[in-house]
Design a protein around this motif. Structure first.
Motif, PDB file in Angstrom:
ATOM      1  N   VAL A 154       9.169   3.812  -4.650  1.00  0.00           N
ATOM      2  CA  VAL A 154       7.736   3.707  -5.160  1.00  0.00           C
ATOM      3  C   VAL A 154       7.203   2.208  -4.634  1.00  0.00           C
ATOM      4  O   VAL A 154       5.817   2.312  -4.066  1.00  0.00           O
ATOM      5  N   ARG A 155       7.824   1.241  -4.447  1.00  0.00           N
ATOM      6  CA  ARG A 155       7.262   0.074  -3.869  1.00  0.00           C
ATOM      7  C   ARG A 155       7.022   0.338  -2.345  1.00  0.00           C
ATOM      8  O   ARG A 155       6.178  -0.440  -2.078  1.00  0.00           O
ATOM      9  N   ILE A 156       7.806   0.863  -1.600  1.00  0.00           N
ATOM     10  CA  ILE A 156       7.669   0.998  -0.277  1.00  0.00           C
ATOM     11  C   ILE A 156       6.340   1.866  -0.045  1.00  0.00           C
ATOM     12  O   ILE A 156       5.683   1.525   0.822  1.00  0.00           O
ATOM     13  N   GLN A 157       6.308   2.851  -0.917  1.00  0.00           N
ATOM     14  CA  GLN A 157       5.018   3.637  -0.561  1.00  0.00           C
ATOM     15  C   GLN A 157       3.923   2.944  -1.028  1.00  0.00           C
ATOM     16  O   GLN A 157       2.713   3.213  -0.311  1.00  0.00           O
ATOM     17  N   ASP A 158       3.642   1.955  -1.818  1.00  0.00           N
ATOM     18  CA  ASP A 158       2.585   1.183  -2.413  1.00  0.00           C
ATOM     19  C   ASP A 158       2.439   0.262  -1.300  1.00  0.00           C
ATOM     20  O   ASP A 158       1.139   0.005  -0.984  1.00  0.00           O
ATOM     21  N   GLY A 159       3.339  -0.328  -0.635  1.00  0.00           N
ATOM     22  CA  GLY A 159       3.432  -1.242   0.402  1.00  0.00           C
ATOM     23  C   GLY A 159       2.681  -0.571   1.817  1.00  0.00           C
ATOM     24  O   GLY A 159       1.855  -0.932   2.420  1.00  0.00           O
ATOM     25  N   ILE A 160       2.967   0.691   2.046  1.00  0.00           N
ATOM     26  CA  ILE A 160       2.361   1.515   3.040  1.00  0.00           C
ATOM     27  C   ILE A 160       1.003   1.814   2.899  1.00  0.00           C
ATOM     28  O   ILE A 160       0.260   1.557   3.781  1.00  0.00           O
ATOM     29  N   GLN A 161       0.683   2.331   1.939  1.00  0.00           N
ATOM     30  CA  GLN A 161      -0.721   2.467   1.565  1.00  0.00           C
ATOM     31  C   GLN A 161      -1.551   1.257   1.526  1.00  0.00           C
ATOM     32  O   GLN A 161      -2.589   1.356   1.912  1.00  0.00           O
ATOM     33  N   ALA A 162      -1.036   0.269   1.115  1.00  0.00           N
ATOM     34  CA  ALA A 162      -1.682  -1.353   0.998  1.00  0.00           C
ATOM     35  C   ALA A 162      -2.209  -1.472   2.484  1.00  0.00           C
ATOM     36  O   ALA A 162      -3.279  -1.979   2.879  1.00  0.00           O
ATOM     37  N   SER A 163      -0.989  -1.399   3.192  1.00  0.00           N
ATOM     38  CA  SER A 163      -1.053  -1.687   4.687  1.00  0.00           C
ATOM     39  C   SER A 163      -1.995  -1.040   5.629  1.00  0.00           C
ATOM     40  O   SER A 163      -2.678  -1.298   6.503  1.00  0.00           O
ATOM     41  N   MET A 164      -2.358   0.308   5.142  1.00  0.00           N
ATOM     42  CA  MET A 164      -3.269   1.096   5.666  1.00  0.00           C
ATOM     43  C   MET A 164      -4.561   1.305   5.085  1.00  0.00           C
ATOM     44  O   MET A 164      -5.448   1.855   5.580  1.00  0.00           O
TER      45      MET A 164
END
Length: 56
Positions: free
Chosen positions: A44-54
């Motif tokens: 979940v944290r990795i997915q949140d980080g990917i979405q925030a960077s995009m």
């Protein structure tokens, strides 16, 4: 201690092994559950980080 009390406290090898096995299974399940929780939180944290960077 009376003889009756001592005989109640003594366990056979099979009873001791059965209790140890039950305890080991409980510990294994607890560790497994912890690993699954940590894995899910990480995903979940990795997915949140990917979405925030995009910019999402």
């Amino acid at each position: 201690m009376g003889a009756k009390h001592q005989s109640e406290l003594s366990m056979t090898d099979d009873e001791i092994r059965r209790r140890q096995r039950s305890r080991n299974i409980a510990v294994a399940l607890a560790v497994g559950a912890f690993v699954v929780i940590v894995f899910c939180v990480t995903i979940v944290r990795i997915q949140d980080g990917i979405q925030a960077s995009m910019g999402g």
